[in-house]
Scaffold this active site. Structure first.
Site, PDB file in Angstrom:
ATOM      1  N   LYS A 121       0.824  -1.203   0.000  1.00  0.00           N
ATOM      2  CA  LYS A 121       0.000   0.000   0.000  1.00  0.00           C
ATOM      3  C   LYS A 121       0.860   1.255   0.000  1.00  0.00           C
ATOM      4  O   LYS A 121       0.498   2.285  -0.577  1.00  0.00           O
ATOM      5  CB  LYS A 121      -0.929  -0.006   1.211  1.00  0.00           C
ATOM      6  N   LYS A 163      -2.502   1.367   8.695  1.00  0.00           N
ATOM      7  CA  LYS A 163      -2.924   0.317   7.763  1.00  0.00           C
ATOM      8  C   LYS A 163      -1.755  -0.604   7.472  1.00  0.00           C
ATOM      9  O   LYS A 163      -0.627  -0.147   7.284  1.00  0.00           O
ATOM     10  CB  LYS A 163      -3.404   0.931   6.435  1.00  0.00           C
ATOM     11  N   GLY A 170      -9.751  -5.506   5.157  1.00  0.00           N
ATOM     12  CA  GLY A 170     -10.007  -4.887   6.447  1.00  0.00           C
ATOM     13  C   GLY A 170      -9.088  -5.342   7.562  1.00  0.00           C
ATOM     14  O   GLY A 170      -9.219  -4.905   8.699  1.00  0.00           O
ATOM     15  N   HIS A 213     -17.111   5.019   0.825  1.00  0.00           N
ATOM     16  CA  HIS A 213     -16.163   4.098   0.181  1.00  0.00           C
ATOM     17  C   HIS A 213     -16.742   3.755  -1.193  1.00  0.00           C
ATOM     18  O   HIS A 213     -17.761   3.081  -1.295  1.00  0.00           O
ATOM     19  CB  HIS A 213     -16.002   2.839   1.028  1.00  0.00           C
ATOM     20  N   ARG A 297      -7.570  -8.173  -8.485  1.00  0.00           N
ATOM     21  CA  ARG A 297      -8.348  -9.409  -8.606  1.00  0.00           C
ATOM     22  C   ARG A 297      -9.801  -9.035  -8.814  1.00  0.00           C
ATOM     23  O   ARG A 297     -10.158  -7.855  -8.804  1.00  0.00           O
ATOM     24  CB  ARG A 297      -8.226 -10.253  -7.330  1.00  0.00           C
TER      25      ARG A 297
END
Length: 670
Positions: A121, A163, A170, A213, A297
């Site tokens: 990330k 994160k 999540g 989101h 994906r």
């Protein structure tokens, strides 16, 4: 050339619902399918539906579905020309994608190089920023020393999100609202990331308050073309896990939809993306949007895109992997109507959404039609195991607009019934009627802030309780009629069950158990006409008739129709808005001595692996102190002392696998 001519055989390196989904598309294209399975999945639906299936190891994912070399070996033996990774497990593992290609087999997904760019990330954020895609301010550096991370967090400011740099779903995410809470949140986040992904690097970013989101589905081909298939909104979340997904987003304006679509395509081009991917954005209340990540994906929620576009995304994946160009240009991609998806899980919302397991004794789902789609990897009689995600099915609905789609969703949920492990059906029904969902104002944190609004009401609906009692009375009368008909005196009043007495009608008593609550019912009358006393409320029922699973009756003069699922030890009534499940019980029960004991022990609520033990014999604990943490079904469960005391024994260590109800910590007797 169609994909069906390019691929004779495709191996599916996954399980459950997604494996069955890919099998369905392959079968429509005339492609033969091979699946792999673990020892726990020997009787699973994807094994039964595939043309060929091979066991590759034990029930733990590390012993089976994460064994890339074993999966590739099965592909070689069976002559599979391509491998579809599904989602989860190895679907975003660049090393696996590269090994598949090195074996001369087509990986149905992006290139390993593209995956590696998105696998972190931190690296992804830096790359997107350089490409001109909006990103949230934060820290993505390699220096992971706690002191450096604390300093960067203080610089960015609070609220702040930690994160996991590797992974998704999540896992490994924490919100920190003050500097004093950062260190503890960092430790917890790193431990969860290490357990889930094998790496504990984190990134920090400013937390956008009350965000939406919204994700954009993209597709790229090997010929340099890239399109987006519009958006899905996934703002209804609990602890970063998506609960309800829909398309189109009720929040986006046409201008914002266009801008986000262009940004998503730009993000895909920045990493030379091929095949299906999802660009995820966080969107502020003012419409500002920021890149979060690219999931390399197919997504769990891809059916909502399929229903509004009329496209088969798995078929697109197969065609693109076979070297075909994108089937449609951007301007030819339609957006018709509104689609919504929810996920039925084996879990107990009233016990903190504790995952469940066990045999599906009863599984009733609505019949698929033009408006309802069911994607599932289990059928009635199958077992939800402790080793994998406890999803039972995905329920997807479609109609001309959002209000109609919500109505379809409510009706479809009302038709669901599950016996065996507890499920989240009731929770989803309340969600589908909540003003924040109906009014499209829900943000990603709403469920966590207001979870009590989605829990069952404290008071039992009196009309539902009366209806349940009526069903029980009608069943008793039917049984008595059958017994009387077979007797020597079928017309004798003594053979009836209507409360008949010489000179008058008597009353009948029933007891129904709802959870731990016992509902006492007193009934006068018969043959569908009754005067009921349900606890302290008197109700008049007239014209009650039970026809299959439909109950029609008048309650205090108001006509009602309800759906009924009646079994010997269980009764469910549903009025289209709420459901009540009760258990018929004897009028009088002897309570076992010692009820409520067990405060001296901390037990595992379900099977799992011990990941943390915080106490040792002789330690003093207070009520509510965390004594251990177990990992089960991809979740960490904190186990706490129910009272203050001294630890007498610790019966499990880190890494131990424990069964449900196993004693992990024992306290000295008071």
């Amino acid at each position: 050339m169609p994909a069906s001519r390019m691929f004779d055989t495709v191996l599916i390196a996954n399980r459950g619902e997604i494996a069955c989904r890919v099998i369905r598309s392959c079968r429509a294209l005339g492609i033969r399918t091979v699946v792999v399975y673990s020892e726990a999945d020997a009787d699973a639906q994807h094994v039964r539906q595939a043309d060929e299936a091979h066991c590759i190891g034990g029930p733990r994912p590390a012993d089976s579905y994460l064994r890339g070399e074993a999966i590739i070996e099965v592909a070689r033996r069976t002559g599979a020309q391509a491998i579809h990774p599904g989602y989860g497990f190895l679907s975003e593992n660049a090393d696996f994608a590269e090994a598949v290609e090195d074996a001369g087999i087509v990986f149905i997904g992006p290139k390993a190089a593209s995956m590696r760019k998105m696998g972190s990330k931190a690296g992804a954020k830096e790359l997107m920023q350089a490409a001109g895609v909006p990103v949230v301010p934060g820290y993505t550096g390699e220096d992971q020393a706690p002191a450096r991370l604390q300093a960067e967090a203080d610089r960015i400011g609070y609220p702040l999100m930690i994160k996991a740099a590797h992974g998704g779903g999540g896992k490994g995410m924490r919100i920190v609202r003050a500097s004093a809470g950062f260190a503890a949140a960092l430790e917890s986040c790193q431990r969860e990331a290490r357990n889930a992904f094998g790496r504990d690097r984190v990134l920090l970013e400013r937390y956008v308050e009350s965000p939406r989101h919204i994700e954009i589905q993209i597709f790229g081909d090997a010929h340099g073309r890239m399109v987006h298939l519009n958006e899905r909104e996934c703002s209804a979340q609990r602890r970063y896990q998506k609960v309800l997904e829909e398309s189109p987003s009720p929040f986006l304006t046409p201008a914002l939809r266009h801008a986000m679509g262009e940004a998503a395509v730009l993000a895909g081009r920045a990493i030379d993306y091929v095949n299906a991917g999802t660009v995820e954005f966080i969107v502020a209340p003012d419409g500002g949007f920021y890149f979060m990540e690219i999931n390399t994906r197919l997504q769990v929620e891809h059916p909502v895109t399929e229903l509004v576009t009329g496209l088969d995304l798995v078929a697109w994946q197969l065609a693109i992997a076979a070297g075909e160009p994108l089937p449609l240009a951007q301007e030819a991609i339609a957006q018709r109507g509104h689609a919504i998806e929810v996920r039925l899980y084996a879990e107990d919302p009233e016990a903190g959404f504790l995952p469940g397991s066990g045999r599906l004794e009863r599984l009733r789902l609505p019949a698929p039609d033009a408006h309802v789609r069911i994607d599932s990897g289990v059928v009635e009689g199958d077992t939800v195991t402790i080793f994998y995600d406890p999803m039972i099915a995905k329920l997807i609905v479609h109609d001309a607009d959002r209000p109609r789609a919500l109505a379809r969703l409510r009706a479809a949920l009302a038709a669901c019934d599950i016996v065996g492990p507890k499920s989240n059906i009731g929770f989803l029904e309340r969600l589908a009627r909540h003003p924040a969902v109906v009014g499209a104002t829900i943000d990603t944190g709403y469920l966590d802030r207001h979870l009590d609004e989605f829990m069952p009401a404290a008071d039992i609906d009196a009309d539902l309780a009366a209806a349940a009692a009526v069903v029980r009375l009608l069943e008793q009368e039917r049984l008595a009629q059958r017994v009387a008909a077979a007797s020597n005196e079928p017309d004798s009043p003594w053979a009836t069950a209507d409360g008949w007495r010489l000179g008058h009608r008597g009353g009948r008593s029933l007891a129904l158990l709802h959870g731990e609550r016992r509902i006492a019912v007193r009934a006068h009358g018969a043959a569908g006409t009754y005067r009921l006393t349900v606890e302290d409320r008197e109700t008049t029922v007239e014209g009650a008739r039970l026809d299959g699973d439909a109950l029609s009756l008048r309650i205090d003069g108001v006509g009602r129709r309800m759906r009924v699922a009646a079994e010997p030890h269980r009764l469910v009534v549903h009025d289209g808005r709420r459901r009540l499940q009760v258990e018929p019980v004897p009028l009088y029960r002897h309570e076992e001595a010692g009820a409520g004991a067990g405060d001296d022990r901390v037990v595992a609520p379900m099977p799992g692996r011990v990941v943390v033990v915080r106490v040792a014999p002789g330690d003093a604990v207070a009520a509510g102190d965390e004594v251990a943490v177990i990992e089960a079904m991809k979740m960490e469960l904190s186990l706490k002392a129910s009272r203050a005391g001294t630890v007498a024994e610790v019966r499990a260590g880190v890494g131990d696998f424990v069964e449900a109800d196993a004693v992990l910590v024992a306290l000295e007797a008071e």
